[in-house]
Write an enzyme that holds these catalytic residues in place. Structure first.
Site, PDB file in Angstrom:
ATOM      1  N   HIS A  65       6.556  -7.826  -1.032  1.00 40.19           N
ATOM      2  CA  HIS A  65       5.460  -8.228  -1.927  1.00 40.19           C
ATOM      3  C   HIS A  65       5.193  -7.161  -2.995  1.00 40.19           C
ATOM      4  O   HIS A  65       4.102  -7.103  -3.558  1.00 40.19           O
ATOM      5  CB  HIS A  65       4.180  -8.523  -1.141  1.00 40.19           C
ATOM      6  N   ASP A  74       0.791  -1.236   0.000  1.00 40.17           N
ATOM      7  CA  ASP A  74       0.000   0.000   0.000  1.00 40.17           C
ATOM      8  C   ASP A  74       0.822   1.285   0.000  1.00 40.17           C
ATOM      9  O   ASP A  74       0.266   2.383   0.071  1.00 40.17           O
ATOM     10  CB  ASP A  74      -0.958  -0.011   1.206  1.00 40.17           C
TER      11      ASP A  74
END
Ligand code: NAD
Ligand code: ZN
Length: 246
Positions: free
Chosen positions: A122, A107
């Site tokens: 990730h 994010d």
């Protein structure tokens, strides 16, 4: 042990650290309004099945489905803002106490908060790339094309698909992951785990490489039994409270 004692104990452990690193997961961002995968009821997991939808198989075999079902969740993070948890980690780093953050989150919130040393194991939602010629695009290129009604975003050079630079189930791990593993093995004596269920491989193996753990998580994790202290409180509050003792 009551909450305050645990906070003080965590602060004491952090003070004796020679190499303090932090491993974060989706739980540090729920206070920024981004649902995690595994919290009961609110977890993204309960609404769609990420193991089924956020996979390389869906992306490559049925890209229109990937962009229709899984992708909007990733795009929805765009306007989220860092919360007290992210801010406390920036403070810990600028005090010279924290050496770096390994995050499973995509994010961008550690980056937005201003943390300097972050391994995004990730991937992230700042970049995308073409699966044919590997040219890079901003993440927003995908959104722009989808908004124009294009079902599968296309590279302007070779017309192959553009995909987000995130690790889907079935993807191999990026360089950031291997760098983080090397760093942890060589330099980390204390790992602060924040907001991760520690169920996603291979990141879930990292705490096993470190002798001392502090865990801040609302629900139990498989490593609780070997942590020096486990704090069941929201990440923003717990991290800010620890800071007051440092
Ligand atoms: P997870 O969903 O498996 O676990 C999150 C944990 O955080 C849960 O155990 C929950 O109890 C805890 N939690 C929730 N809110 C909390 C809070 N305010 N304070 C403290 N703890 C809190 O998350 P994971 O271990 O990171 O694994 C999920 C995978 O999904 C990761 O690979 C990640 O890439 C991806 N994901 C990322 C985001 C994001 O980027 N923000 C969001 C959802 C999923
Ligand atoms: Zn291309």
């Amino acid at each position: 042990m009551d909450y305050n004692k645990k906070i003080q104990k965590a602060a004491q452990i952090i003070k004796r650290a020679k190499g303090l690193y932090c491993l974060t997961g989706a739980g540090i961002s729920t206070e920024s309004g981004i649902p995690d995968f595994r919290s009961p009821k609110t977890g993204l997991w309960e609404k769609i099945d990420p193991i089924k939808e956020s996979t390389v198989q869906v992306l490559y075999n049925n890209p229109a489905r990937f962009y229709k079902i899984a992708f909007p969740r990733y795009a929805s993070f765009r306007n989220a803002k860092p919360n007290n948890g992210h801010k406390a980690l920036v403070e810990l780093e600028s005090k010279g106490i924290l050496r770096g953050i390994i995050t499973q989150n995509i994010d961008n919130l550690h980056y937005k908060a201003g943390s300097r040393k972050v391994w995004e194991v990730h991937g992230n939602t700042r970049k995308s790339y073409c699966v044919g010629c590997y040219v890079e695009y901003p993440f927003d290129e995908i959104i722009t094309q989808l908004e124009k009604g294009i079902e599968v975003p296309q590279c302007k050079k070779c017309s192959e698909m553009i995909r987000p630079d995130i690790v889907l189930f079935g993807d191999s791990m990026p360089d950031d992951y291997y760098q983080a593993v090397a760093e942890i093995r060589e330099k980390c004596d204390i790992l602060l785990v924040v907001g991760s269920s520690l169920q996603v491989q291979p990141v879930s193996t990292l705490p096993g490489m470190v002798s001392s753990l502090i865990i801040i998580n609302l629900q139990p994790t498989p490593y609780d039994y070997r942590a020096e202290v486990v704090i069941r409180e929201k990440a923003g509050k717990a991290l800010m409270d620890i800071l007051t003792y440092l």
